[in-house]
Design a protein around this motif. Structure first.
Motif, PDB file in Angstrom:
ATOM      1  N   ILE A   1       0.837  -1.200   0.000  1.00  0.00           N
ATOM      2  CA  ILE A   1       0.000   0.000   0.000  1.00  0.00           C
ATOM      3  C   ILE A   1       0.872   1.251   0.000  1.00  0.00           C
ATOM      4  O   ILE A   1       0.592   2.230  -0.702  1.00  0.00           O
ATOM      5  CB  ILE A   1      -0.938   0.011   1.223  1.00  0.00           C
ATOM      6  CG1 ILE A   1      -1.895  -1.179   1.169  1.00  0.00           C
ATOM      7  CG2 ILE A   1      -1.712   1.320   1.298  1.00  0.00           C
ATOM      8  CD1 ILE A   1      -2.855  -1.148   0.015  1.00  0.00           C
ATOM      9  N   VAL A   2       1.945   1.218   0.794  1.00  0.00           N
ATOM     10  CA  VAL A   2       2.863   2.364   0.850  1.00  0.00           C
ATOM     11  C   VAL A   2       3.500   2.599  -0.513  1.00  0.00           C
ATOM     12  O   VAL A   2       3.569   3.732  -1.004  1.00  0.00           O
ATOM     13  CB  VAL A   2       3.949   2.134   1.922  1.00  0.00           C
ATOM     14  CG1 VAL A   2       4.982   3.257   1.886  1.00  0.00           C
ATOM     15  CG2 VAL A   2       3.319   2.042   3.307  1.00  0.00           C
ATOM     16  N   ASP A   3       3.966   1.516  -1.148  1.00  0.00           N
ATOM     17  CA  ASP A   3       4.592   1.646  -2.470  1.00  0.00           C
ATOM     18  C   ASP A   3       3.603   2.190  -3.495  1.00  0.00           C
ATOM     19  O   ASP A   3       3.952   3.042  -4.321  1.00  0.00           O
ATOM     20  CB  ASP A   3       5.130   0.286  -2.934  1.00  0.00           C
ATOM     21  CG  ASP A   3       6.341  -0.167  -2.129  1.00  0.00           C
ATOM     22  OD1 ASP A   3       6.944   0.691  -1.446  1.00  0.00           O
ATOM     23  OD2 ASP A   3       6.681  -1.360  -2.179  1.00  0.00           O
ATOM     24  N   MET A   4       2.361   1.693  -3.449  1.00  0.00           N
ATOM     25  CA  MET A   4       1.349   2.153  -4.394  1.00  0.00           C
ATOM     26  C   MET A   4       1.050   3.634  -4.181  1.00  0.00           C
ATOM     27  O   MET A   4       0.921   4.400  -5.141  1.00  0.00           O
ATOM     28  CB  MET A   4       0.065   1.336  -4.235  1.00  0.00           C
ATOM     29  CG  MET A   4      -1.064   1.780  -5.161  1.00  0.00           C
ATOM     30  SD  MET A   4      -2.537   0.743  -5.029  1.00  0.00           S
ATOM     31  CE  MET A   4      -3.028   1.076  -3.341  1.00  0.00           C
ATOM     32  N   PHE A   5       0.966   4.043  -2.908  1.00  0.00           N
ATOM     33  CA  PHE A   5       0.663   5.437  -2.598  1.00  0.00           C
ATOM     34  C   PHE A   5       1.722   6.367  -3.176  1.00  0.00           C
ATOM     35  O   PHE A   5       1.404   7.346  -3.867  1.00  0.00           O
ATOM     36  CB  PHE A   5       0.560   5.625  -1.086  1.00  0.00           C
ATOM     37  CG  PHE A   5       0.444   7.060  -0.660  1.00  0.00           C
ATOM     38  CD1 PHE A   5      -0.737   7.753  -0.843  1.00  0.00           C
ATOM     39  CD2 PHE A   5       1.521   7.720  -0.087  1.00  0.00           C
ATOM     40  CE1 PHE A   5      -0.852   9.085  -0.459  1.00  0.00           C
ATOM     41  CE2 PHE A   5       1.417   9.044   0.302  1.00  0.00           C
ATOM     42  CZ  PHE A   5       0.235   9.727   0.113  1.00  0.00           C
TER      43      PHE A   5
END
Length: 206
Positions: free
Chosen positions: A96-100
């Motif tokens: 999720i962090v990478d996608m954000f």
């Protein structure tokens, strides 16, 4: 004539109850379509935007939900899970962090939304002044959506901003809630949007 009036009243009554009502402990009532009630949170879409983003509320914020069929569900205080090691940070899904951060890279395209048209104007001006992203008027061109939630309490305004994945409409991150009074800016809506951008959004990318 009596038949027409009766039909009109019946239609109004159906419209009034064809929605779920989430009563917050703050006293606010949210008109919604509840999608899911889990152990700790409630997922819903706004009644005014049934195809819009999915919002999430903690049960600790909710007093009760009255569903469109008339059934009412009352929420008692939900005890937060104990954390024996208070120095531990809550777990974060690396994907999720990478996608954000992939969606919100510098010079990416952002589509700005709000239920308040003036808030969109103020947010567009604030983001353009910052110059970190390019504001697009075409939702299908956007790398991500930035939705500003603006509410009022007396003369004050309070709200948040949500980062939304345009592919599925899901909120992937939100700012903290901010509140401004007229002493900050005579136009509290503009003042609130500027505070959300300056104090809520910009620090994420420094």
């Amino acid at each position: 004539m009596k038949y027409i009036l009766a039909s009109a009243f019946l239609f109004a009554a159906i419209c009034a109850y064809s929605q779920d009502r989430i009563k917050m402990k703050s006293g606010e009532t949210v008109l919604a379509k509840v999608l899911e009630v889990s152990r700790d949170e409630v997922k819903y879409r706004r009644h005014s935007n049934p195809d819009g983003p999915v919002y999430v509320l903690s049960k600790q914020e909710i007093s009760e939900i009255t569903y469109q069929n008339g059934e009412t569900e009352v929420f008692n205080s939900v005890k937060a899970p104990e954390n024996n090691n208070r120095n531990d940070n809550p777990p974060v899904d690396p994907a999720i962090v990478d996608m954000f951060y992939s969606m919100t890279r510098r010079n990416n395209r952002v589509y700005i939304t709000s239920e308040n048209d003036n808030a969109v104007v103020h947010a567009t001006n604030a983001i353009n002044r910052w110059g970190y992203w390019t504001v697009t008027e075409k939702k299908y061109n956007a790398d991500f959506i930035l939705n500003f939630n603006i509410n009022f309490s007396g003369a004050e305004a309070y709200g948040t901003a949500d980062f939304i994945n345009p592919r599925n409409g899901r909120i992937i991150r939100s700012t903290n809630q901010f509140r401004v009074a007229p002493t900050w800016d005579l136009n509290v809506k503009r003042g609130l949007v500027n505070v959300i951008v300056d104090d809520g959004i910009k620090p994420m990318f420094r």
